[in-house]
Design a protein around this motif. Structure first.
Motif, PDB file in Angstrom:
ATOM      1  N   PHE A 151      15.531 -72.886 -20.835  1.00  0.00           N
ATOM      2  CA  PHE A 151      14.362 -73.752 -20.890  1.00  0.00           C
ATOM      3  C   PHE A 151      14.672 -75.016 -20.105  1.00  0.00           C
ATOM      4  N   TYR A 152      14.075 -75.135 -18.919  1.00  0.00           N
ATOM      5  CA  TYR A 152      14.320 -76.278 -18.041  1.00  0.00           C
ATOM      6  C   TYR A 152      13.285 -77.363 -18.326  1.00  0.00           C
ATOM      7  N   THR A 153      13.764 -78.563 -18.557  1.00  0.00           N
ATOM      8  CA  THR A 153      12.925 -79.658 -19.013  1.00  0.00           C
ATOM      9  C   THR A 153      13.462 -80.984 -18.497  1.00  0.00           C
ATOM     10  N   ARG A 154      12.793 -82.056 -18.877  1.00  0.00           N
ATOM     11  CA  ARG A 154      13.303 -83.409 -18.592  1.00  0.00           C
ATOM     12  C   ARG A 154      12.785 -84.338 -19.680  1.00  0.00           C
ATOM     13  N   PRO A 155      13.473 -85.429 -19.945  1.00  0.00           N
ATOM     14  CA  PRO A 155      13.046 -86.375 -20.975  1.00  0.00           C
ATOM     15  C   PRO A 155      11.674 -86.973 -20.643  1.00  0.00           C
ATOM     16  N   GLY A 156      10.873 -87.176 -21.676  1.00  0.00           N
ATOM     17  CA  GLY A 156       9.569 -87.809 -21.515  1.00  0.00           C
ATOM     18  C   GLY A 156       8.482 -86.896 -20.992  1.00  0.00           C
ATOM     19  N   CYS A 157       8.734 -85.624 -20.922  1.00  0.00           N
ATOM     20  CA  CYS A 157       7.770 -84.650 -20.399  1.00  0.00           C
ATOM     21  C   CYS A 157       6.922 -84.116 -21.551  1.00  0.00           C
ATOM     22  N   HIS A 158       5.640 -84.469 -21.556  1.00  0.00           N
ATOM     23  CA  HIS A 158       4.737 -84.044 -22.633  1.00  0.00           C
ATOM     24  C   HIS A 158       4.571 -82.520 -22.673  1.00  0.00           C
ATOM     25  N   LEU A 159       4.427 -81.901 -21.508  1.00  0.00           N
ATOM     26  CA  LEU A 159       4.306 -80.441 -21.468  1.00  0.00           C
ATOM     27  C   LEU A 159       5.573 -79.761 -21.991  1.00  0.00           C
ATOM     28  N   CYS A 160       6.719 -80.387 -21.750  1.00  0.00           N
ATOM     29  CA  CYS A 160       7.990 -79.836 -22.222  1.00  0.00           C
ATOM     30  C   CYS A 160       8.050 -79.837 -23.751  1.00  0.00           C
ATOM     31  N   GLU A 161       7.542 -80.898 -24.356  1.00  0.00           N
ATOM     32  CA  GLU A 161       7.520 -80.972 -25.815  1.00  0.00           C
ATOM     33  C   GLU A 161       6.636 -79.874 -26.397  1.00  0.00           C
ATOM     34  N   GLU A 162       5.477 -79.632 -25.777  1.00  0.00           N
ATOM     35  CA  GLU A 162       4.595 -78.562 -26.235  1.00  0.00           C
ATOM     36  C   GLU A 162       5.248 -77.199 -26.041  1.00  0.00           C
ATOM     37  N   ALA A 163       5.914 -77.014 -24.912  1.00  0.00           N
ATOM     38  CA  ALA A 163       6.585 -75.750 -24.629  1.00  0.00           C
ATOM     39  C   ALA A 163       7.715 -75.486 -25.616  1.00  0.00           C
ATOM     40  N   ASN A 218      18.409 -80.071 -19.095  1.00  0.00           N
ATOM     41  CA  ASN A 218      17.755 -81.252 -18.554  1.00  0.00           C
ATOM     42  C   ASN A 218      17.955 -81.238 -17.037  1.00  0.00           C
ATOM     43  N   ILE A 219      16.881 -81.042 -16.283  1.00  0.00           N
ATOM     44  CA  ILE A 219      17.019 -80.923 -14.825  1.00  0.00           C
ATOM     45  C   ILE A 219      17.468 -82.221 -14.169  1.00  0.00           C
ATOM     46  N   GLU A 220      17.317 -83.341 -14.860  1.00  0.00           N
ATOM     47  CA  GLU A 220      17.730 -84.620 -14.287  1.00  0.00           C
ATOM     48  C   GLU A 220      19.247 -84.788 -14.259  1.00  0.00           C
ATOM     49  N   LEU A 256       8.667 -80.069  -9.842  1.00  0.00           N
ATOM     50  CA  LEU A 256       7.212 -79.965  -9.890  1.00  0.00           C
ATOM     51  C   LEU A 256       6.724 -78.828 -10.778  1.00  0.00           C
ATOM     52  N   MET A 257       7.662 -78.077 -11.354  1.00  0.00           N
ATOM     53  CA  MET A 257       7.294 -76.898 -12.140  1.00  0.00           C
ATOM     54  C   MET A 257       7.473 -77.075 -13.648  1.00  0.00           C
ATOM     55  N   ILE A 258       8.289 -78.036 -14.073  1.00  0.00           N
ATOM     56  CA  ILE A 258       8.679 -78.086 -15.482  1.00  0.00           C
ATOM     57  C   ILE A 258       7.479 -78.216 -16.416  1.00  0.00           C
ATOM     58  N   PRO A 259       7.596 -77.684 -17.597  1.00  0.00           N
ATOM     59  CA  PRO A 259       8.734 -76.917 -18.118  1.00  0.00           C
ATOM     60  C   PRO A 259       8.795 -75.519 -17.503  1.00  0.00           C
ATOM     61  N   VAL A 260      10.003 -74.992 -17.439  1.00  0.00           N
ATOM     62  CA  VAL A 260      10.225 -73.654 -16.906  1.00  0.00           C
ATOM     63  C   VAL A 260      10.970 -72.846 -17.956  1.00  0.00           C
ATOM     64  N   VAL A 261      10.466 -71.640 -18.220  1.00  0.00           N
ATOM     65  CA  VAL A 261      11.116 -70.718 -19.155  1.00  0.00           C
ATOM     66  C   VAL A 261      11.624 -69.538 -18.342  1.00  0.00           C
ATOM     67  N   GLU A 262      12.928 -69.288 -18.452  1.00  0.00           N
ATOM     68  CA  GLU A 262      13.573 -68.237 -17.672  1.00  0.00           C
ATOM     69  C   GLU A 262      14.309 -67.286 -18.619  1.00  0.00           C
ATOM     70  N   PHE A 263      14.200 -65.992 -18.345  1.00  0.00           N
ATOM     71  CA  PHE A 263      14.891 -64.981 -19.146  1.00  0.00           C
ATOM     72  C   PHE A 263      15.430 -63.921 -18.200  1.00  0.00           C
ATOM     73  N   GLU A 264      16.703 -63.607 -18.338  1.00  0.00           N
ATOM     74  CA  GLU A 264      17.389 -62.620 -17.506  1.00  0.00           C
ATOM     75  C   GLU A 264      17.185 -62.918 -16.024  1.00  0.00           C
ATOM     76  N   ASN A 265      17.396 -64.186 -15.658  1.00  0.00           N
ATOM     77  CA  ASN A 265      17.325 -64.663 -14.272  1.00  0.00           C
ATOM     78  C   ASN A 265      15.941 -64.550 -13.640  1.00  0.00           C
ATOM     79  N   GLU A 266      14.907 -64.410 -14.449  1.00  0.00           N
ATOM     80  CA  GLU A 266      13.545 -64.380 -13.931  1.00  0.00           C
ATOM     81  C   GLU A 266      12.720 -65.441 -14.640  1.00  0.00           C
ATOM     82  N   ILE A 267      11.918 -66.161 -13.868  1.00  0.00           N
ATOM     83  CA  ILE A 267      11.022 -67.152 -14.466  1.00  0.00           C
ATOM     84  C   ILE A 267       9.888 -66.403 -15.162  1.00  0.00           C
ATOM     85  N   ILE A 268       9.778 -66.629 -16.463  1.00  0.00           N
ATOM     86  CA  ILE A 268       8.717 -66.005 -17.249  1.00  0.00           C
ATOM     87  C   ILE A 268       7.428 -66.798 -17.078  1.00  0.00           C
TER      88      ILE A 268
END
Length: 77
Positions: free
Chosen positions: A5-17, A36-38, A49-61
């Motif tokens: 789960f790729y995220t960054r601090p202060g990201c509202h969409l990341c909190e929902e994800a 934390n991508i930062e 520009l994509m976060i949040p990003v959810v990846e499983f088995e090396n593929e972006i879901i």
């Protein structure tokens, strides 16, 4: 199973994800590896520009808006 789960601090969409991933965890057992991508220049450039990003088995879901059904389907197939 490990979901990245790729995220960054202060990201509202990341909190929902994060909440959505925890809901999926109630139905499917998996570990969340939150990154934390930062803290990594390459990841920051790749996902800023994509976060949040959810990846499983090396593929972006899914990225951006994360929904329950998409994550659940990806983990069950």
């Amino acid at each position: 199973m490990i979901v990245h789960f790729y995220t960054r601090p202060g990201c509202h969409l990341c909190e929902e994800a994060r909440l959505m991933l925890k809901l999926v965890q109630e139905d499917v057992s998996f570990e969340i590896n939150e990154v934390n991508i930062e803290e990594d220049d390459a990841l920051h450039e790749k996902y800023m520009l994509m976060i949040p990003v959810v990846e499983f088995e090396n593929e972006i879901i899914q990225y951006g808006q994360i929904d329950y059904v998409t994550i659940l389907d990806a983990l069950l197939t």
